[in-house]
Design an enzyme around this catalytic site. Structure first.
Site, PDB file in Angstrom:
ATOM      1  N   GLN A 195     -10.501  -8.918  15.118  1.00 12.88           N
ATOM      2  CA  GLN A 195     -10.249 -10.100  14.285  1.00 12.88           C
ATOM      3  C   GLN A 195      -9.603 -11.176  15.137  1.00 12.88           C
ATOM      4  OE1 GLN A 195     -10.973 -12.150  12.118  1.00 12.88           O
ATOM      5  NE2 GLN A 195     -10.171 -11.376  10.185  1.00 12.88           N
TER       6      GLN A 195
ATOM      7  N   GLN B 137      -5.783 -11.429  16.506  1.00 13.88           N
ATOM      8  CA  GLN B 137      -5.154 -10.111  16.305  1.00 13.88           C
ATOM      9  C   GLN B 137      -5.419  -9.137  17.452  1.00 13.88           C
ATOM     10  OE1 GLN B 137      -6.190  -8.578  12.365  1.00 13.88           O
ATOM     11  NE2 GLN B 137      -4.347  -9.523  11.548  1.00 13.88           N
TER      12      GLN B 137
ATOM     13  N   ASP C 234       0.218 -12.567  14.072  1.00 16.37           N
ATOM     14  CA  ASP C 234      -1.080 -13.118  14.461  1.00 16.37           C
ATOM     15  C   ASP C 234      -0.953 -14.385  15.319  1.00 16.37           C
ATOM     16  OD1 ASP C 234      -1.946 -11.115  12.808  1.00 16.37           O
ATOM     17  OD2 ASP C 234      -2.920 -12.418  11.336  1.00 16.37           O
TER      18      ASP C 234
ATOM     19  N   ILE D 284       0.834  -1.208   0.000  1.00 21.42           N
ATOM     20  CA  ILE D 284       0.000   0.000   0.000  1.00 21.42           C
ATOM     21  C   ILE D 284       0.869   1.258   0.000  1.00 21.42           C
ATOM     22  CG2 ILE D 284      -1.656   1.322   1.375  1.00 21.42           C
ATOM     23  CD1 ILE D 284      -2.757  -1.414   2.394  1.00 21.42           C
TER      24      ILE D 284
ATOM     25  N   TYR E  42      -2.742  -6.482  16.979  1.00 21.71           N
ATOM     26  CA  TYR E  42      -2.937  -5.648  15.783  1.00 21.71           C
ATOM     27  C   TYR E  42      -4.209  -4.802  15.904  1.00 21.71           C
ATOM     28  CZ  TYR E  42      -3.210  -4.701  10.683  1.00 21.71           C
ATOM     29  OH  TYR E  42      -3.276  -4.116   9.434  1.00 21.71           O
TER      30      TYR E  42
ATOM     31  N   PRO F  66      -8.284   0.565   5.653  1.00 24.68           N
ATOM     32  CA  PRO F  66      -8.492  -0.326   4.515  1.00 24.68           C
ATOM     33  C   PRO F  66      -9.044  -1.677   4.970  1.00 24.68           C
ATOM     34  CG  PRO F  66      -6.198   0.478   4.617  1.00 24.68           C
ATOM     35  CD  PRO F  66      -6.852   0.769   5.932  1.00 24.68           C
TER      36      PRO F  66
ATOM     37  N   ILE G 287       3.054  -4.051  10.767  1.00 20.29           N
ATOM     38  CA  ILE G 287       3.313  -5.493  10.712  1.00 20.29           C
ATOM     39  C   ILE G 287       2.178  -6.229  11.408  1.00 20.29           C
ATOM     40  CG2 ILE G 287       5.836  -5.319  10.668  1.00 20.29           C
ATOM     41  CD1 ILE G 287       5.736  -5.973  13.729  1.00 20.29           C
ATOM     42  N   THR G 288       2.105  -7.526  11.177  1.00 21.58           N
ATOM     43  CA  THR G 288       1.198  -8.387  11.951  1.00 21.58           C
ATOM     44  C   THR G 288       2.028  -9.487  12.602  1.00 21.58           C
ATOM     45  OG1 THR G 288       0.813  -9.671   9.936  1.00 21.58           O
ATOM     46  CG2 THR G 288      -0.883  -8.069  10.539  1.00 21.58           C
TER      47      THR G 288
HETATM   48  P1  NDP Z   1       3.542  -4.741   3.618  1.00 22.87           P
HETATM   49  O1  NDP Z   1       3.889  -5.842   4.574  1.00 22.87           O
HETATM   50  O2  NDP Z   1       3.345  -5.094   2.178  1.00 22.87           O
HETATM   51  O3  NDP Z   1       4.674  -3.583   3.699  1.00 22.87           O
HETATM   52  C1  NDP Z   1       5.018  -3.061   4.937  1.00 22.87           C
HETATM   53  C2  NDP Z   1       5.991  -1.910   4.776  1.00 22.87           C
HETATM   54  O4  NDP Z   1       6.295  -1.398   6.086  1.00 22.87           O
HETATM   55  C3  NDP Z   1       7.331  -2.313   4.165  1.00 22.87           C
HETATM   56  O5  NDP Z   1       7.833  -1.238   3.384  1.00 22.87           O
HETATM   57  C4  NDP Z   1       8.211  -2.518   5.393  1.00 22.87           C
HETATM   58  O6  NDP Z   1       9.598  -2.362   5.135  1.00 22.87           O
HETATM   59  C5  NDP Z   1       7.692  -1.414   6.297  1.00 22.87           C
HETATM   60  N1  NDP Z   1       7.972  -1.660   7.709  1.00 22.87           N
HETATM   61  C6  NDP Z   1       7.578  -2.713   8.466  1.00 22.87           C
HETATM   62  N2  NDP Z   1       8.046  -2.589   9.719  1.00 22.87           N
HETATM   63  C7  NDP Z   1       8.772  -1.443   9.759  1.00 22.87           C
HETATM   64  C8  NDP Z   1       9.525  -0.783  10.757  1.00 22.87           C
HETATM   65  N3  NDP Z   1       9.640  -1.263  12.000  1.00 22.87           N
HETATM   66  N4  NDP Z   1      10.157   0.382  10.439  1.00 22.87           N
HETATM   67  C9  NDP Z   1      10.058   0.893   9.187  1.00 22.87           C
HETATM   68  N5  NDP Z   1       9.338   0.313   8.202  1.00 22.87           N
HETATM   69  C10 NDP Z   1       8.718  -0.841   8.474  1.00 22.87           C
HETATM   70  O7  NDP Z   1       2.278  -4.021   4.218  1.00 22.87           O
HETATM   71  P2  NDP Z   1       0.900  -3.554   3.519  1.00 22.87           P
HETATM   72  O8  NDP Z   1       1.210  -2.726   2.342  1.00 22.87           O
HETATM   73  O9  NDP Z   1       0.022  -4.725   3.371  1.00 22.87           O
HETATM   74  O10 NDP Z   1       0.281  -2.660   4.680  1.00 22.87           O
HETATM   75  C11 NDP Z   1       0.601  -1.277   4.817  1.00 22.87           C
HETATM   76  C12 NDP Z   1      -0.200  -0.724   5.989  1.00 22.87           C
HETATM   77  O11 NDP Z   1      -1.589  -0.914   5.735  1.00 22.87           O
HETATM   78  C13 NDP Z   1       0.099  -1.413   7.312  1.00 22.87           C
HETATM   79  O12 NDP Z   1       0.063  -0.478   8.358  1.00 22.87           O
HETATM   80  C14 NDP Z   1      -1.047  -2.389   7.456  1.00 22.87           C
HETATM   81  O13 NDP Z   1      -1.314  -2.693   8.791  1.00 22.87           O
HETATM   82  C15 NDP Z   1      -2.182  -1.605   6.815  1.00 22.87           C
HETATM   83  N6  NDP Z   1      -3.260  -2.437   6.326  1.00 22.87           N
HETATM   84  C16 NDP Z   1      -3.026  -3.398   5.367  1.00 22.87           C
HETATM   85  C17 NDP Z   1      -4.076  -4.164   4.900  1.00 22.87           C
HETATM   86  C18 NDP Z   1      -3.899  -5.204   3.853  1.00 22.87           C
HETATM   87  O14 NDP Z   1      -4.885  -5.911   3.562  1.00 22.87           O
HETATM   88  N7  NDP Z   1      -2.743  -5.359   3.246  1.00 22.87           N
HETATM   89  C19 NDP Z   1      -5.443  -3.989   5.424  1.00 22.87           C
HETATM   90  C20 NDP Z   1      -5.572  -2.939   6.404  1.00 22.87           C
HETATM   91  C21 NDP Z   1      -4.510  -2.211   6.827  1.00 22.87           C
HETATM   92  P3  NDP Z   1      10.479  -3.644   4.635  1.00 22.87           P
HETATM   93  O15 NDP Z   1      10.035  -3.941   3.226  1.00 22.87           O
HETATM   94  O16 NDP Z   1      11.900  -3.164   4.697  1.00 22.87           O
HETATM   95  O17 NDP Z   1      10.185  -4.762   5.568  1.00 22.87           O
END
Ligand code: NDP
Length: 240
Positions: free
Chosen positions: A141, A144, A88, A14, A147, A177, A85-86
């Site tokens: 959920q 979670q 779960d 996202i 989360y 989302p 992150i998750t």
């Molecule tokens: P992804 O797992 O695809 O990507 C996560 C991103 O966050 C990566 O760029 C990762 O970096 C970065 N990240 C994770 N931990 C850290 C940290 N400690 N410090 C800095 N960066 C970090 O996630 P999504 O795109 O699926 O989700 C994005 C957001 O949307 C999240 O907050 C998620 O909870 C929320 N969301 C997602 C949904 C979904 O269905 N996908 C639904 C509802 C909410 P790296 O690549 O280096 O690990």
């Protein structure tokens, strides 16, 4: 108007959709990531957007890195707290580490980033903050508690900061989302995912762009009257 935007966790999923959409709108954009180097390098190569590596859950790391980012790209006007992150597992099996990791990455990160950038926004009289929450912060959920607590916490945080910031030209909103086709959702077991999709009235998962389009609007000059709100993009799965 061209602004400077920072999207946390912007190298994939996202966050990547949000970062590229904001760049398409003419903003100067930077993103952060945590440890996935290969993806980050590919992102930089494909988009021309600068990516900075640090852990958003750590205040000191955010402090050092944000100073560097603002030196490189300029004062941040638009902040999208997207990194998450998750971990779960049902509560009766959850370890303290699994609890703290999710709370600090998904919720404390919002404090860290906002605390460090809000002063500049207040001084300049303009700011746009968008916090990426989740449908599961609204409805809960199974597996979670960590989360859902973090994502629900983001909604309260959004409202309180919106009230504190409104008179300074800063809006603070959340997007919740539903299930979006990213690596995070790909990690859900196939049979669980099939059950989830069957509960989405539009009949399919969402895409990163479905979230990005909301963020594009919320950070625009035209959205100045919208603050403290939560906008859902969940295919009708949960109606609030
Ligand atoms: P992804 O797992 O695809 O990507 C996560 C991103 O966050 C990566 O760029 C990762 O970096 C970065 N990240 C994770 N931990 C850290 C940290 N400690 N410090 C800095 N960066 C970090 O996630 P999504 O795109 O699926 O989700 C994005 C957001 O949307 C999240 O907050 C998620 O909870 C929320 N969301 C997602 C949904 C979904 O269905 N996908 C639904 C509802 C909410 P790296 O690549 O280096 O690990």
């Amino acid at each position: 108007m061209k602004r400077t935007a920072l999207v946390t966790g912007g190298t994939r999923g996202i966050g990547r959709s949000i970062a590229t959409a904001l760049k398409d709108d003419g903003h100067s954009v930077a993103v952060t990531y945590h440890g996935n180097e290969e993806t980050a390098q590919r992102f930089v190569h494909e988009t021309g957007i600068a990516a900075f590596k640090f852990d958003v859950s750590q205040f000191a790391a955010c402090d050092v890195s944000l100073k560097q980012i603002e030196r490189d790209v300029g004062p941040i006007d638009i902040l999208v707290n997207n990194a998450g992150i998750t971990r779960d597992v049902p509560l009766h099996k959850m370890t303290p580490a699994q609890w703290h990791e999710v709370i600090s990455t998904d919720l404390t990160s919002c404090f860290n980033m906002c605390r460090l950038l809000i002063g500049g926004m207040r001084d300049r009289g303009f700011g746009r903050i968008v916090n990426i929450s989740s449908i599961n912060g609204q409805k809960g959920q199974f597996g979670q508690t960590n989360y859902a607590a973090a994502k629900a916490g983001m909604l309260g945080f959004t409202k309180a900061l919106a009230l504190e910031s409104a008179a300074r030209g800063i809006t603070v909103n959340a997007v919740a989302p539903g299930y979006i086709e990213t690596d995070m959702v790909a990690s859900v077991a196939k049979e669980v995912l099939a059950r989830i999709v069957s509960q989405i009235p539009v009949g399919h998962l969402g895409q990163g762009d479905d979230v990005a389009r909301i963020v594009q609007f919320l950070v625009s000059e035209r959205a100045g009257f919208i603050t403290g709100s939560t906008i859902t993009a969940n295919g009708g799965q949960y109606l609030v």
